[in-house]
Enzyme design. Structure first.
Site, PDB file in Angstrom:
ATOM      1  N   CYS A 228     -28.823   3.568 -31.165  1.00  0.00           N
ATOM      2  CA  CYS A 228     -27.963   2.645 -31.908  1.00  0.00           C
ATOM      3  C   CYS A 228     -28.633   1.288 -32.069  1.00  0.00           C
ATOM      4  O   CYS A 228     -28.497   0.634 -33.100  1.00  0.00           O
ATOM      5  CB  CYS A 228     -26.628   2.484 -31.175  1.00  0.00           C
ATOM      6  SG  CYS A 228     -25.663   4.004 -31.071  1.00  0.00           S
ATOM      7  N   CYS A 403     -43.167  -6.157 -36.026  1.00  0.00           N
ATOM      8  CA  CYS A 403     -41.930  -5.396 -36.221  1.00  0.00           C
ATOM      9  C   CYS A 403     -40.890  -5.954 -35.255  1.00  0.00           C
ATOM     10  O   CYS A 403     -41.039  -7.070 -34.747  1.00  0.00           O
ATOM     11  CB  CYS A 403     -42.157  -3.899 -36.013  1.00  0.00           C
ATOM     12  SG  CYS A 403     -42.569  -3.448 -34.315  1.00  0.00           S
TER      13      CYS A 403
END
Length: 445
Positions: A228, A403
Site C-alpha cells: 500500500c 525515485c
C-alpha cells in the site's frame, strides 16, 4: 339491618376473591420468571439451575443478573438467531470460538470490529506498529487521537491458543510466516490482501485446501513487492476484503455455509466485478504441509522470511533498501546536494510514476517513469546532448537518477548504463533520504 348484613358479607367475599386473584397473579409472574430464566439458560447452552436455585428467582420486574445477561445476549444477536442456517447453534459455536487477527491495519480493522460485534468468544490482535496519520483513511478502528500509539498494547506469543487465524498483514514475508505457523499448529488460516484497486481472499489449510507454500513454493523473482505504501490503496477496499475475511472466519468457526477452501475470490473495485477461481488442493510435495514435510518448528523459529522474500515485514526493516549497484554508481543525497550547489550542468531523472511526480518533485528534474524508461531513451539522449553543450566542451553528461526510496532508481541506472549512459548514478535512498538528510521541507507521502 338484615339487608346491610348481606351487603357486608358480599363485600367480604369479593375482597377475598380479589386477594386470591392477586396472590395467583403474583405466583404466575414468579413462575413466568422462572420459565424465562430456564429458557435463557437452555438457549445459551448452560446447564439448568437446580430446583433450590430456581426457587430463589425473583419475579418479573426485578430479574436476576443471570436472566438479564441472557436476555441481553438474545436481544443483541436475535437477528443471527432468526437465520435458519445459523440459529442458536451457530451463535453458541461462535461464542465458544477463539480467533487471532494478525494485523490491525486496513484489513484487520474491519475484521476485528465485526468479529467482536458478532460475538466471538475470544479475539486476539497482533500488530507491532504504531498508528500513523495516513492509516486513518482505511484503518477504521483507529482515530486521530491514537496517532503515535501502539496498535496493540500486548502481543500474543503464538497462535497456539486460538482456533482460527486471520492474516491481515498484507505483506509477503508475513504471509509466508503466518501460513507456515498455521500448518505447524494445525490451524485454519483466513488470508486476504488488498493493494491499489484489487483484493483477493481464500482459506488456507482447512478441509484439504492448500497452504500458501503449496501455491507459491518460492517468492516472485522481482526484488520489489507490491504494498500500500508503494502503490497506494483506495480506503474502502480493505474494508470490503476485511469484512469478507470476518465472514469466512465465522463460517469456519460455526461450520455454517461453504468457506473458500480450494477457491480464491478476486475483487476489482473499479468494475465491482467479483470472480471465484478454483485453486489446487494441498500439494503432496509441499515442504511444509505435504505427505513428507521437512519444515519443522525449529526451522520455523530460525527461518529468515525477509531474506527469503527480499521484502520487508515493516517499514523499519533493514531489508527495505536494495543494493543492486557498485559503490561508484551511487551518490549520497548530501553529495548530490553539493553537485546542485556547484551549479555544474547535469541531468536529474525522476523515475517515479507520473502521478507521484505530481505530488512533489524537484524543479530541475525531468520525469521518466521506470516503466517507460527504455521507450524514452532517445528523449534522454537528446536531453543529455543539450546538457553536454553547456559543459565547457566536455563530452559526457552526468545523469543522476532518483525515485521515492532508492530502489527503482537502481534498476533505472542498470538500464541506462547498459544503453550507453556510462555516467549514470543513483541518488541513494531517494526522496525519503533527501527529506531526512538535506531538505526536511520536501513533501513526503
Amino acid at each position: 339491618m338484615e339487608g346491610g348484613g348481606d351487603d357486608d358479607g358480599g363485600r367480604s367475599r369479593a375482597e377475598a376473591i380479589m386477594r386470591e386473584l392477586e396472590r395467583l397473579r403474583a405466583e404466575r409472574e414468579e413462575l413466568d420468571g422462572r420459565i424465562r430464566l430456564l429458557e435463557s439458560q437452555l438457549r445459551l447452552g448452560a446447564a439448568p439451575l437446580p430446583p433450590s436455585a430456581a426457587a430463589e428467582v425473583e419475579p418479573t420486574g426485578s430479574p436476576s443478573s443471570s436472566s438479564s445477561a441472557a436476555a441481553d445476549m438474545i436481544s443483541r444477536y436475535r437477528r443471527h438467531l432468526l437465520l435458519p442456517q445459523f440459529g442458536l447453534e451457530g451463535q453458541r459455536k461462535l461464542s465458544q470460538s477463539s480467533i487471532l487477527v494478525v494485523g490491525a491495519g486496513g484489513l484487520g480493522s474491519p475484521v476485528a470490529m465485526y468479529l467482536a460485534a458478532c460475538g466471538v468468544g475470544c479475539l486476539g490482535i497482533v500488530d507491532g506498529d504504531r498508528v500513523e496519520l495516513d492509516n486513518l483513511h482505511r484503518q477504521i478502528i483507529h482515530i486521530e487521537a491514537y496517532v503515535g500509539q501502539p496498535k496493540v498494547k500486548s502481543t500474543a506469543a503464538s497462535c497456539r491458543a486460538y482456533d482460527i487465524v486471520v492474516d491481515a498483514t498484507n505483506n509477503l514475508p508475513s504471509r509466508y510466516m503466518i501460513s507456515d505457523c498455521c500448518v505447524l499448529m494445525n490451524k485454519p488460516l483466513i488470508s486476504g490482501s488488498a493493494v491499489g484497486l484489487e483484493g483477493q481472499l481464500t482459506v488456507y489449510h482447512h478441509n484439504g485446501s492448500p497452504c500458501y507454500r503449496c501455491l507459491y513454493p518460492n517468492p516472485p523473482s522481482s526484488p520489489t513487492s507490491q504494498s500500500c505504501s508503494d502503490n497506494g490503496i483506495l480506503g474502502i477496499l480493505p474494508g470490503v476484503i476485511g469484512c469478507l475475511q470476518a465472514l469466512e472466519a465465522i463460517k469456519v468457526a460455526t461450520a455454517v455455509g461453504k468457506p473458500l477452501c480450494g477457491r480464491m475470490l478476486h475483487f476489482d473495485a473499479l468494475s465491482s466485478h467479483t470472480r471465484i477461481v478454483k485453486i489446487s488442493r494441498s500439494s503432496p510435495t509441499c515442504k511444509v504441509c505435504g505427505e513428507n514435510p521437512v519444515f519443522t518448528k525449529e526451522d520455523f523459529v530460525n527461518f529468515d522470511y525477509e531474506s527469503f522474500t527480499q521484502s520487508p515485514m515493516s517499514k523499519n526493516s533493514t531489508t527495505r533498501s536494495l543494493n543492486l549497484l557498485p559503490e561508484n554508481a551511487r551518490v549520497s543525497c548530501r553529495d548530490y546536494k553539493k553537485v546542485l550547489d556547484s551549479g555544474r550542468p547535469h541531468l536529474l531523472v525522476d523515475v517515479r510514476p507520473s502521478h507521484h511526480f505530481q505530488i512533489a518533485s524537484m524543479a530541475h528534474s525531468i520525469n521518466v517513469p521506470l516503466s517507460l524508461l527504455e521507450e524514452k531513451l532517445p528523449l534522454l539522449r537528446d536531453s543529455a546532448r543539450e546538457v553536454s553543450s553547456r559543459r565547457d566542451g566536455r563530452q559526457h553528461c552526468p545523469v543522476y537518477v532518483i525515485c521515492r526510496r532508492g530502489n527503482d532508481s537502481q534498476v533505472a541506472v542498470q538500464i541506462l548504463r547498459e544503453n550507453g549512459f556510462l555516467y549514470a548514478s543513483d541518488v541513494a535512498g531517494g526522496f525519503e533520504s533527501w527529506a531526512k538528510e538535506v531538505d526536511p521541507s520536501f513533501l513526503l507521502y
